[in-house]
Design a protein around this motif. Structure first.
Motif, mmCIF file in Angstrom:
data_model
loop_
_atom_site.group_PDB
_atom_site.id
_atom_site.type_symbol
_atom_site.label_atom_id
_atom_site.label_comp_id
_atom_site.label_asym_id
_atom_site.label_seq_id
_atom_site.Cartn_x
_atom_site.Cartn_y
_atom_site.Cartn_z
ATOM 1 N N LEU A 134 -17.377 5.989 -19.392
ATOM 2 C CA LEU A 134 -17.624 5.456 -18.354
ATOM 3 C C LEU A 134 -17.445 6.468 -17.222
ATOM 4 C CD1 LEU A 134 -15.373 3.378 -19.932
ATOM 5 C CD2 LEU A 134 -16.208 1.899 -18.404
ATOM 6 N N PHE B 211 -8.519 8.700 -19.466
ATOM 7 C CA PHE B 211 -9.312 9.267 -18.111
ATOM 8 C C PHE B 211 -9.401 10.649 -18.178
ATOM 9 C CE2 PHE B 211 -10.534 5.720 -15.105
ATOM 10 C CZ PHE B 211 -9.990 4.728 -15.831
ATOM 11 N N GLY B 212 -10.220 11.416 -17.775
ATOM 12 C CA GLY B 212 -10.027 12.791 -17.248
ATOM 13 C C GLY B 212 -9.325 12.998 -16.141
ATOM 14 N N THR B 213 -9.198 14.251 -15.803
ATOM 15 C CA THR B 213 -8.487 14.754 -14.667
ATOM 16 C C THR B 213 -9.369 14.555 -13.247
ATOM 17 O OG1 THR B 213 -9.133 16.825 -15.042
ATOM 18 C CG2 THR B 213 -6.938 16.115 -15.835
ATOM 19 N N GLY B 214 -10.662 14.359 -13.081
ATOM 20 C CA GLY B 214 -11.132 14.102 -12.000
ATOM 21 C C GLY B 214 -11.838 15.248 -11.430
ATOM 22 N N PHE C 143 -9.975 -2.221 -10.518
ATOM 23 C CA PHE C 143 -8.616 -1.671 -9.908
ATOM 24 C C PHE C 143 -8.299 -2.211 -8.620
ATOM 25 C CE2 PHE C 143 -7.716 1.833 -12.594
ATOM 26 C CZ PHE C 143 -8.777 2.073 -13.378
ATOM 27 N N GLY C 144 -7.021 -2.303 -8.456
ATOM 28 C CA GLY C 144 -6.577 -2.539 -7.075
ATOM 29 C C GLY C 144 -6.534 -1.312 -6.497
ATOM 30 N N PRO C 145 -6.263 -1.536 -5.117
ATOM 31 C CA PRO C 145 -6.418 -0.246 -3.970
ATOM 32 C C PRO C 145 -5.398 0.757 -4.252
ATOM 33 C CG PRO C 145 -5.433 -2.421 -2.931
ATOM 34 C CD PRO C 145 -5.644 -2.671 -4.391
ATOM 35 N N LEU D 202 -8.517 2.718 -21.866
ATOM 36 C CA LEU D 202 -9.212 3.814 -21.373
ATOM 37 C C LEU D 202 -8.477 5.190 -21.393
ATOM 38 C CD1 LEU D 202 -11.573 2.292 -18.673
ATOM 39 C CD2 LEU D 202 -12.196 2.692 -20.880
ATOM 40 N N LYS E 124 -13.726 7.380 -6.826
ATOM 41 C CA LYS E 124 -12.714 6.855 -6.078
ATOM 42 C C LYS E 124 -12.795 7.614 -4.676
ATOM 43 C CE LYS E 124 -7.681 6.545 -6.385
ATOM 44 N NZ LYS E 124 -7.542 7.081 -4.868
ATOM 45 N N LEU F 268 -1.803 2.565 -9.780
ATOM 46 C CA LEU F 268 -2.972 1.770 -9.643
ATOM 47 C C LEU F 268 -2.844 0.583 -10.803
ATOM 48 C CD1 LEU F 268 -5.295 4.677 -9.222
ATOM 49 C CD2 LEU F 268 -5.256 2.889 -7.671
ATOM 50 N N PHE G 218 -13.952 10.278 -11.917
ATOM 51 C CA PHE G 218 -13.288 10.287 -13.191
ATOM 52 C C PHE G 218 -14.089 9.830 -14.428
ATOM 53 C CE2 PHE G 218 -9.127 11.053 -11.692
ATOM 54 C CZ PHE G 218 -8.954 10.557 -10.293
ATOM 55 N N TYR H 176 -15.981 6.655 -13.109
ATOM 56 C CA TYR H 176 -15.662 5.794 -12.214
ATOM 57 C C TYR H 176 -15.405 6.615 -10.884
ATOM 58 C CZ TYR H 176 -13.752 1.850 -14.574
ATOM 59 O OH TYR H 176 -13.493 0.754 -15.245
ATOM 60 N N PHE I 149 -15.970 1.252 -10.521
ATOM 61 C CA PHE I 149 -16.987 1.629 -11.847
ATOM 62 C C PHE I 149 -18.343 2.105 -11.408
ATOM 63 C CE2 PHE I 149 -18.952 1.375 -16.048
ATOM 64 C CZ PHE I 149 -20.074 0.870 -15.743
ATOM 65 N N ALA J 295 -7.459 6.282 -0.624
ATOM 66 C CA ALA J 295 -6.909 5.057 -0.261
ATOM 67 C C ALA J 295 -7.312 3.986 -0.699
ATOM 68 C CB ALA J 295 -6.650 4.953 1.102
ATOM 69 N N GLU J 296 -8.266 4.017 -1.867
ATOM 70 C CA GLU J 296 -8.794 2.925 -2.565
ATOM 71 C C GLU J 296 -8.843 3.255 -4.039
ATOM 72 O OE1 GLU J 296 -12.718 2.621 0.677
ATOM 73 O OE2 GLU J 296 -12.959 2.193 -1.435
ATOM 74 N N GLY J 297 -8.880 2.099 -4.850
ATOM 75 C CA GLY J 297 -8.897 1.991 -6.135
ATOM 76 C C GLY J 297 -10.093 2.708 -6.667
ATOM 77 N N PRO J 298 -10.208 3.089 -8.052
ATOM 78 C CA PRO J 298 -11.442 3.516 -8.518
ATOM 79 C C PRO J 298 -12.439 2.325 -8.670
ATOM 80 C CG PRO J 298 -9.630 4.370 -9.822
ATOM 81 C CD PRO J 298 -8.792 3.517 -8.750
ATOM 82 N N ARG K 12 0.868 -1.206 0.099
ATOM 83 C CA ARG K 12 0.151 0.046 -0.062
ATOM 84 C C ARG K 12 0.868 1.340 0.117
ATOM 85 N NH1 ARG K 12 -5.362 -0.579 0.949
ATOM 86 N NH2 ARG K 12 -5.376 1.279 0.439
ATOM 87 N N LEU L 49 -3.776 15.751 -12.979
ATOM 88 C CA LEU L 49 -3.351 14.900 -14.380
ATOM 89 C C LEU L 49 -4.249 13.831 -14.174
ATOM 90 C CD1 LEU L 49 0.488 15.221 -14.075
ATOM 91 C CD2 LEU L 49 -1.138 16.803 -15.444
ATOM 92 N N GLY L 50 -5.018 13.465 -13.363
ATOM 93 C CA GLY L 50 -5.974 12.330 -13.461
ATOM 94 C C GLY L 50 -5.174 10.867 -13.623
ATOM 95 N N LEU L 51 -5.748 9.860 -14.094
ATOM 96 C CA LEU L 51 -5.093 8.545 -14.338
ATOM 97 C C LEU L 51 -4.271 8.402 -15.787
ATOM 98 C CD1 LEU L 51 -7.228 7.921 -11.965
ATOM 99 C CD2 LEU L 51 -7.206 5.543 -12.864
#
Lengths: 113, 112
Positions: free
Chosen positions: B34, B102-105, A104-106, B100, B38, A90, B89, B36, B46, B41-44, A9, A41-43
């Motif tokens: 799509l 992605f946007g910046t959120g 996705f993972g954490p 995919l 978030k 991620l 996102f 997502y 859906f 401390a967790e992943g995104p 983590r 910047l997002g993902l």
């Protein structure tokens, strides 16, 4: 339920170190992805793999490499870590079936000093 | 070149009211979109998706609208709840591609 796990983590490394980030998925998904998330910047996609031993560059592959020796495992390697690689990493996986989404993972928060 | 843009980095909405999150894209090849969500401390995870052959898709409190001519999509959350506070996102793909963009959120904060 799809489970994507990441080996750490939180990780703190020094500049120049070789860093391995591991990702494992348990749903027999063909596709796996590595992203980094940075504020504003997002993902951004680093690398992805659509099959064992196959890999494709994403949008920001520089400074990274990947390995996929088994279907369930996708590793991201920082050959020589630099401070600008401090980020949230991620991992995601996705089936080839139509309409499926990425799971996705954490995340691994990596700090390079 | 940011092909998917979320121009509002943050949004605050009163609990019970409607939250509207916006997303613009530049690549006319995109045909699947799509959203997502978030938490820290967790992943995104859906939330909802829409194909370009539709202009609306609804799932409970969440509705996504697509305006292809404007290259714009929006996510409506009605009514907004405290648990909706998260970063959202939008993402896009084309041609059945696994990849995919992605946007910046947008960070949504629901005020009790």
């Amino acid at each position: 339920d799809v489970k994507v796990t990441q080996s750490s983590r939180y990780l703190v490394k020094r500049t120049g170190e070789k860093v391995f980030l591991e990702c494992v998925q348990d749903m027999d998904h063909e596709n796996m992805f590595w992203y980094r998330q940075d504020p504003g910047l997002g993902l951004r996609l680093i690398y992805f793999s659509y099959d064992v031993k196959m890999k494709e560059k994403g949008d920001i592959p520089e400074g990274y490499s990947v390995s996929r020796e088994k279907k369930e495992r996708f590793s991201l390697i920082l050959e020589s870590a630099s401070t600008n690689q401090t980020s949230m990493y991620l991992c995601a996986s996705r089936s080839n079936r139509v309409g499926q989404t990425q799971y996705f993972g954490p995340g691994t928060r990596l700090l390079v000093l | 070149d940011q092909q998917v843009k979320q121009n509002s980095p943050s949004l605050s909405v009163q609990e019970g009211r409607i939250s509207i999150l916006n997303c613009d894209y530049t690549n006319s090849m995109f045909d699947y979109f799509l959203w997502y969500k978030k938490y820290p401390a967790e992943g995104p995870t859906f939330l909802i998706s829409i194909s370009s052959i539709k202009d609306k898709n609804e799932d409970g409190r969440f509705t996504v609208f697509l305006n292809k001519s404007a290259k714009h999509l929006s996510l409506h959350i009605v009514p907004s709840q405290p648990g909706d506070s998260a970063v959202y996102f939008c993402a896009a793909s084309w041609g059945g591609n696994e990849k995919l963009t992605f946007g910046t959120g947008t960070r949504l904060t629901i005020i009790p």
